[in-house]
Scaffold this active site. Structure first.
Site, PDB file in Angstrom:
ATOM      1  N   VAL A  52       6.252  37.684 -15.423  1.00  0.00           N
ATOM      2  CA  VAL A  52       6.790  38.708 -14.520  1.00  0.00           C
ATOM      3  C   VAL A  52       5.650  39.396 -13.774  1.00  0.00           C
ATOM      4  O   VAL A  52       5.709  39.583 -12.549  1.00  0.00           O
ATOM      5  CB  VAL A  52       7.629  39.727 -15.311  1.00  0.00           C
ATOM      6  CG1 VAL A  52       7.956  40.946 -14.452  1.00  0.00           C
ATOM      7  CG2 VAL A  52       8.918  39.080 -15.815  1.00  0.00           C
TER       8      VAL A  52
ATOM      9  N   HIS B 239      10.452  49.022 -17.105  1.00  0.00           N
ATOM     10  CA  HIS B 239      11.464  48.101 -17.628  1.00  0.00           C
ATOM     11  C   HIS B 239      12.597  48.018 -16.620  1.00  0.00           C
ATOM     12  O   HIS B 239      13.275  49.015 -16.345  1.00  0.00           O
ATOM     13  CB  HIS B 239      11.972  48.607 -18.979  1.00  0.00           C
ATOM     14  CG  HIS B 239      12.971  47.697 -19.625  1.00  0.00           C
ATOM     15  ND1 HIS B 239      12.735  46.361 -19.811  1.00  0.00           N
ATOM     16  CD2 HIS B 239      14.213  47.938 -20.126  1.00  0.00           C
ATOM     17  CE1 HIS B 239      13.778  45.807 -20.413  1.00  0.00           C
ATOM     18  NE2 HIS B 239      14.684  46.729 -20.603  1.00  0.00           N
TER      19      HIS B 239
ATOM     20  N   ASP C 175       9.461  29.993 -16.868  1.00  0.00           N
ATOM     21  CA  ASP C 175       8.330  30.769 -16.347  1.00  0.00           C
ATOM     22  C   ASP C 175       7.678  30.061 -15.161  1.00  0.00           C
ATOM     23  O   ASP C 175       7.358  30.688 -14.142  1.00  0.00           O
ATOM     24  CB  ASP C 175       7.291  30.996 -17.445  1.00  0.00           C
ATOM     25  CG  ASP C 175       7.789  31.910 -18.547  1.00  0.00           C
ATOM     26  OD1 ASP C 175       8.810  32.592 -18.335  1.00  0.00           O
ATOM     27  OD2 ASP C 175       7.169  31.942 -19.619  1.00  0.00           O
TER      28      ASP C 175
ATOM     29  N   ALA D 100      -0.721  30.797 -21.894  1.00  0.00           N
ATOM     30  CA  ALA D 100       0.465  30.769 -22.760  1.00  0.00           C
ATOM     31  C   ALA D 100       0.169  31.628 -23.977  1.00  0.00           C
ATOM     32  O   ALA D 100      -0.876  31.459 -24.619  1.00  0.00           O
ATOM     33  CB  ALA D 100       0.797  29.333 -23.180  1.00  0.00           C
ATOM     34  N   GLY D 101       1.061  32.562 -24.285  1.00  0.00           N
ATOM     35  CA  GLY D 101       0.793  33.448 -25.413  1.00  0.00           C
ATOM     36  C   GLY D 101      -0.398  34.348 -25.130  1.00  0.00           C
ATOM     37  O   GLY D 101      -0.586  34.831 -24.021  1.00  0.00           O
TER      38      GLY D 101
ATOM     39  N   LYS E   3       0.712  27.128 -14.183  1.00  0.00           N
ATOM     40  CA  LYS E   3       0.911  27.376 -15.613  1.00  0.00           C
ATOM     41  C   LYS E   3       0.613  26.039 -16.269  1.00  0.00           C
ATOM     42  O   LYS E   3       1.514  25.200 -16.445  1.00  0.00           O
ATOM     43  CB  LYS E   3       2.326  27.851 -15.917  1.00  0.00           C
ATOM     44  CG  LYS E   3       2.477  28.336 -17.359  1.00  0.00           C
ATOM     45  CD  LYS E   3       3.819  28.990 -17.602  1.00  0.00           C
ATOM     46  CE  LYS E   3       3.955  29.434 -19.064  1.00  0.00           C
ATOM     47  NZ  LYS E   3       3.055  30.560 -19.405  1.00  0.00           N
TER      48      LYS E   3
ATOM     49  N   VAL F  11       5.058  39.262 -23.570  1.00  0.00           N
ATOM     50  CA  VAL F  11       4.607  40.580 -23.083  1.00  0.00           C
ATOM     51  C   VAL F  11       4.847  40.759 -21.589  1.00  0.00           C
ATOM     52  O   VAL F  11       4.526  41.806 -21.036  1.00  0.00           O
ATOM     53  CB  VAL F  11       3.111  40.816 -23.406  1.00  0.00           C
ATOM     54  CG1 VAL F  11       2.869  40.769 -24.900  1.00  0.00           C
ATOM     55  CG2 VAL F  11       2.220  39.823 -22.665  1.00  0.00           C
TER      56      VAL F  11
END
Length: 223
Positions: free
Chosen positions: A18, A204, A52, A116-117, A38, A14
């Protein structure tokens, strides 16, 4: 301890990283010293690096090692608990929290911990990544992928965050793909129903431009 936010998403893919990178750049532009973690990442290359985590490393102000940013790097691009099981490794919220606190206690002002996720991604048979956020007691930033089904996914995630006793500090509307039909109506509904401020709308971008992502985010709106 640095001001720390846990970034989660309505699903996988998703745009959490970013948006996290954009938030870190926005904090840097405000004169803050930044760091990121992370704690667990799947889908790492043969050198044990995750794209990432490398993106987060590229935007923070402090010279953290890769291992500090991504202490648990798993090669298979599958659910972290399954990837860990396959190599005989046990994940736990307490151990991951220890890695995070090491960064949070360093000489920085602002830290992003990226999950994560989604919110309920398992770590082991008893814990999920939500338990990590609970152990750390960090406010949560929710990344909402603006696509069909986003309202339901966002509201369910916000409800789960509240039930776990954590504040939803803000949310970001991320156009991870082409602009959805009835975008404005969906955004207005989310603004009405989500119990947190909208930090910004990320368009986007092709090619990706993290500076432009940051320009669309306002960290001063955080609860």
């Amino acid at each position: 301890m640095a001001k720390t936010y846990f970034v989660t998403g309505t699903d996988t893919e998703v745009g959490k990283t970013v948006v996290s990178a954009g938030l870190l750049l926005a904090a840097k532009a405000s004169g803050l010293r930044t760091a990121a973690v992370k704690p667990v990442a799947a889908g790492c290359d043969e050198q044990g690096h995750n794209e990432d985590a490398l993106m987060l490393q590229s935007v923070i102000t402090e010279p953290l090692s890769y291992e500090q940013i991504n202490p648990v790097a798993l090669q298979p691009a599958i659910a972290p608990h399954i990837a860990a099981q396959q190599i005989g490794r046990q994940l736990s919220a307490a151990r991951l929290a220890g890695f995070c606190r090491g960064v949070m206690s360093s000489q920085v002002d602002w830290v992003v911990v990226e999950g994560a996720g989604g919110w309920r991604v398992p770590l082991n048979p008893r814990e999920t990544l939500a338990d990590l956020a609970v152990v750390l007691q960090t406010p949560v930033i929710l990344v909402v992928a603006m696509r069909l089904g986003c309202i339901n996914h966002a509201l369910l995630t916000a409800e789960a965050v509240r039930r776990d006793g954590l504040p939803l500090a803000g949310w970001v509307a991320n156009c991870a793909g082409p602009r959805m039909d009835s975008y404005d109506d969906n955004l207005a509904t989310l603004q009405q129903l989500l119990p947190a401020p909208l930090l910004g709308e990320v368009p986007h971008l092709t090619p990706l431009d993290l500076d432009k992502v940051a320009e669309n985010l306002d960290i001063s709106r955080l609860n």
